[in-house]
Design an enzyme around this catalytic site. Sequence first.
Site, PDB file in Angstrom:
ATOM      1  N   ASN A 102       0.762  -1.148  -0.038  1.00  0.00           N
ATOM      2  CA  ASN A 102      -0.326  -0.014  -0.046  1.00  0.00           C
ATOM      3  C   ASN A 102       0.882   1.193   0.081  1.00  0.00           C
ATOM      4  O   ASN A 102       0.345   2.282   0.335  1.00  0.00           O
ATOM      5  CB  ASN A 102      -1.057  -0.125   1.015  1.00  0.00           C
ATOM      6  N   THR A 159       5.252   3.030   3.560  1.00  0.00           N
ATOM      7  CA  THR A 159       6.349   3.134   3.977  1.00  0.00           C
ATOM      8  C   THR A 159       7.279   2.839   2.763  1.00  0.00           C
ATOM      9  O   THR A 159       8.459   3.139   2.826  1.00  0.00           O
ATOM     10  CB  THR A 159       7.134   2.619   5.238  1.00  0.00           C
ATOM     11  N   GLY A 160       6.843   1.998   1.896  1.00  0.00           N
ATOM     12  CA  GLY A 160       7.782   1.672   0.853  1.00  0.00           C
ATOM     13  C   GLY A 160       7.504   2.760  -0.459  1.00  0.00           C
ATOM     14  O   GLY A 160       6.758   3.514  -0.225  1.00  0.00           O
ATOM     15  N   ASN A 220      -5.587 -11.959   6.940  1.00  0.00           N
ATOM     16  CA  ASN A 220      -6.258 -12.086   5.611  1.00  0.00           C
ATOM     17  C   ASN A 220      -5.018 -12.626   4.629  1.00  0.00           C
ATOM     18  O   ASN A 220      -5.468 -13.551   3.858  1.00  0.00           O
ATOM     19  CB  ASN A 220      -6.232 -10.452   4.826  1.00  0.00           C
ATOM     20  N   LYS A 250      -4.451 -20.367   3.160  1.00  0.00           N
ATOM     21  CA  LYS A 250      -5.230 -21.592   3.393  1.00  0.00           C
ATOM     22  C   LYS A 250      -6.168 -21.848   2.237  1.00  0.00           C
ATOM     23  O   LYS A 250      -6.172 -23.082   1.688  1.00  0.00           O
ATOM     24  CB  LYS A 250      -6.349 -21.217   4.639  1.00  0.00           C
ATOM     25  N   ALA A 270       7.306 -12.665   8.318  1.00  0.00           N
ATOM     26  CA  ALA A 270       8.754 -11.672   8.865  1.00  0.00           C
ATOM     27  C   ALA A 270       8.320 -11.118  10.161  1.00  0.00           C
ATOM     28  O   ALA A 270       7.715 -10.264  10.425  1.00  0.00           O
ATOM     29  CB  ALA A 270       9.088 -10.346   7.881  1.00  0.00           C
ATOM     30  N   TYR A 275       4.311  -1.915  17.643  1.00  0.00           N
ATOM     31  CA  TYR A 275       4.924  -2.752  16.776  1.00  0.00           C
ATOM     32  C   TYR A 275       5.190  -4.239  17.507  1.00  0.00           C
ATOM     33  O   TYR A 275       4.939  -5.303  17.013  1.00  0.00           O
ATOM     34  CB  TYR A 275       6.655  -2.131  16.594  1.00  0.00           C
ATOM     35  N   HIS A 328      15.374   3.299   3.439  1.00  0.00           N
ATOM     36  CA  HIS A 328      14.872   4.615   3.115  1.00  0.00           C
ATOM     37  C   HIS A 328      15.783   5.394   3.714  1.00  0.00           C
ATOM     38  O   HIS A 328      16.148   5.469   4.887  1.00  0.00           O
ATOM     39  CB  HIS A 328      13.543   4.860   3.834  1.00  0.00           C
TER      40      HIS A 328
HETATM   41  P1  NAD Z   1       9.987  -1.180   4.671  1.00  0.00           P
HETATM   42  O1  NAD Z   1       9.225  -0.203   5.634  1.00  0.00           O
HETATM   43  O2  NAD Z   1      10.951  -0.890   3.784  1.00  0.00           O
HETATM   44  O3  NAD Z   1       8.859  -2.329   4.182  1.00  0.00           O
HETATM   45  C1  NAD Z   1       7.677  -2.670   4.457  1.00  0.00           C
HETATM   46  C2  NAD Z   1       6.710  -2.500   3.575  1.00  0.00           C
HETATM   47  O4  NAD Z   1       5.295  -3.022   4.002  1.00  0.00           O
HETATM   48  C3  NAD Z   1       6.451  -1.226   2.847  1.00  0.00           C
HETATM   49  O5  NAD Z   1       6.757  -1.196   1.734  1.00  0.00           O
HETATM   50  C4  NAD Z   1       5.081  -0.579   3.277  1.00  0.00           C
HETATM   51  O6  NAD Z   1       4.506   0.277   2.279  1.00  0.00           O
HETATM   52  C5  NAD Z   1       4.545  -2.028   3.343  1.00  0.00           C
HETATM   53  N1  NAD Z   1       3.058  -2.029   4.136  1.00  0.00           N
HETATM   54  C6  NAD Z   1       3.142  -1.688   5.492  1.00  0.00           C
HETATM   55  N2  NAD Z   1       1.616  -1.759   5.826  1.00  0.00           N
HETATM   56  C7  NAD Z   1       1.058  -2.447   4.963  1.00  0.00           C
HETATM   57  C8  NAD Z   1      -0.294  -2.483   4.386  1.00  0.00           C
HETATM   58  N3  NAD Z   1      -1.301  -2.437   5.314  1.00  0.00           N
HETATM   59  N4  NAD Z   1      -0.689  -3.161   3.278  1.00  0.00           N
HETATM   60  C9  NAD Z   1       0.419  -3.360   2.297  1.00  0.00           C
HETATM   61  N5  NAD Z   1       1.689  -3.071   2.534  1.00  0.00           N
HETATM   62  C10 NAD Z   1       2.000  -2.484   3.573  1.00  0.00           C
HETATM   63  O7  NAD Z   1      10.559  -2.077   6.021  1.00  0.00           O
HETATM   64  P2  NAD Z   1      11.552  -3.487   5.847  1.00  0.00           P
HETATM   65  O8  NAD Z   1      12.669  -3.000   6.883  1.00  0.00           O
HETATM   66  O9  NAD Z   1      11.732  -3.927   4.515  1.00  0.00           O
HETATM   67  O10 NAD Z   1      10.835  -4.406   6.759  1.00  0.00           O
HETATM   68  C11 NAD Z   1       9.900  -5.710   6.091  1.00  0.00           C
HETATM   69  C12 NAD Z   1       9.663  -6.730   6.996  1.00  0.00           C
HETATM   70  O11 NAD Z   1      10.654  -7.098   7.852  1.00  0.00           O
HETATM   71  C13 NAD Z   1       8.626  -5.889   8.221  1.00  0.00           C
HETATM   72  O12 NAD Z   1       7.474  -6.784   8.500  1.00  0.00           O
HETATM   73  C14 NAD Z   1       9.407  -5.659   9.330  1.00  0.00           C
HETATM   74  O13 NAD Z   1       8.780  -5.557  10.590  1.00  0.00           O
HETATM   75  C15 NAD Z   1      10.486  -6.785   9.214  1.00  0.00           C
HETATM   76  N6  NAD Z   1      11.993  -6.729   9.914  1.00  0.00           N
HETATM   77  C16 NAD Z   1      12.776  -5.764   9.373  1.00  0.00           C
HETATM   78  C17 NAD Z   1      13.795  -5.486   9.908  1.00  0.00           C
HETATM   79  C18 NAD Z   1      15.016  -4.826   9.350  1.00  0.00           C
HETATM   80  O14 NAD Z   1      15.943  -4.498  10.123  1.00  0.00           O
HETATM   81  N7  NAD Z   1      14.772  -4.320   8.272  1.00  0.00           N
HETATM   82  C19 NAD Z   1      13.984  -6.167  11.314  1.00  0.00           C
HETATM   83  C20 NAD Z   1      12.939  -6.959  11.566  1.00  0.00           C
HETATM   84  C21 NAD Z   1      11.761  -7.211  10.869  1.00  0.00           C
END
Ligand code: NAD
Length: 312
Positions: A32, A35-36, A98, A104, A113, A144, A180
């Site tokens: 969506n 944050t991406g 979802n 399923k 993750a 979180y 980012h």
């Molecule tokens: P990120 O913010 O770059 O990526 C997260 C992505 O999820 C974003 O593109 C965002 O737009 C999307 N998103 C958020 N809510 C959404 C929703 N409701 N519907 C659809 N898309 C949605 O963060 P990241 O570092 O790439 O993290 C990715 C995953 O890995 C996350 O679940 C995070 O908790 C987990 N994680 C990352 C780290 C790290 O160090 N990077 C550490 C622990 C866990």
Amino acid sequence: MRALIAGAAGFLGSHLADALLEEGNEVLGVDNLCTGSLENLKHLSSEPRFEFLEQDICCSFDPKRVDYVFNFASPASPEDYMRLGIETLMVGSTGTRNLLDIAKKYEAKFLHASTSECYGDPEQHPQTEEYWGHVNPIGPRSVYDESKRFSEALVTAYHRYQEVDTRLVRIFNTYGPRLHLNDGRVISNFLAQALRGNDLTLYGDGSQTRSFCYVSDEIDGILRLSRSDEHTPVNIGNPIEWTILECAKAVLRVTESKSEIVYRPLPEDDPSQRQPDISKARRLLNWEPTVDLESGLKLSLDYFRACIEAAA
Ligand code: NAD
Ligand code: UDP
């Protein structure tokens, strides 16, 4: 295989998409964009095996037949999840549910993750998967931490009661290109500050620790776990522990920057230590990281330089 990656426009999701495409799979990226960024996927614009769907996973949707569901959707940097507190709780509850329902329906495998934040401010060090954690359920990080802990319970319940073929990866601080520039995480902040010649903002006295994993190692571990039959959580992270002061100095060395280190208040509930015990990943997946922090920082420099130029 046709894989659904939720969070595909994010840092880790976009690297996972690249790795799965590289192996010849089809990928449906879902995001969506809260944050991406589509910038992370623009090199895939002419890739016929990649499709993108702009979609909030908290609203149900039908991706059609998929063989694997990877759930990486969630704000992940403390600044992001504190700004998007309720969204973060919802994506780890309704959103995860979802995706489990999709897995399923199509009898797809599922990988979620999760995070070292499940351990909170850990009293056991290093952290093994058996440790239940030390989490403040109402503090600023709770949106979180509790979202991720609820997701782990939900994923485990879908495995236990609905026979969904699930996996849980507990990711420790990961960094590299496509982080980012402005998400406030320590590596992106320090690299951007050092490259711009600004002061490096060290929170607290810098004695708190983190263990930093380079993105290629993290993705390798996640792919290995995705092919295993392990349903309980597995730590994937680099076990070499750094104080944040040492990390700041490493960034200054690698960037050859003359920036100064300045001290700022420590955020509330900032974990004092974090280091993965990766014995389980070594034993089950024959995985361990290969890129040390300074090499990984060097591999990230071009990307951060380009982001800074583009932002100027
Ligand atoms: P990120 O913010 O770059 O990526 C997260 C992505 O999820 C974003 O593109 C965002 O737009 C999307 N998103 C958020 N809510 C959404 C929703 N409701 N519907 C659809 N898309 C949605 O963060 P990241 O570092 O790439 O993290 C990715 C995953 O890995 C996350 O679940 C995070 O908790 C987990 N994680 C990352 C780290 C790290 O160090 N990077 C550490 C622990 C866990
Ligand atoms: N940190 C810091 N300066 C910054 C950003 C972060 O000193 O500009 C510290 C932060 O207080 C924490 C550590 O670096 O102790 C890692 O922070 P990050 O936000 O990357 O992730 P966390 O592991 O806390 O989720």
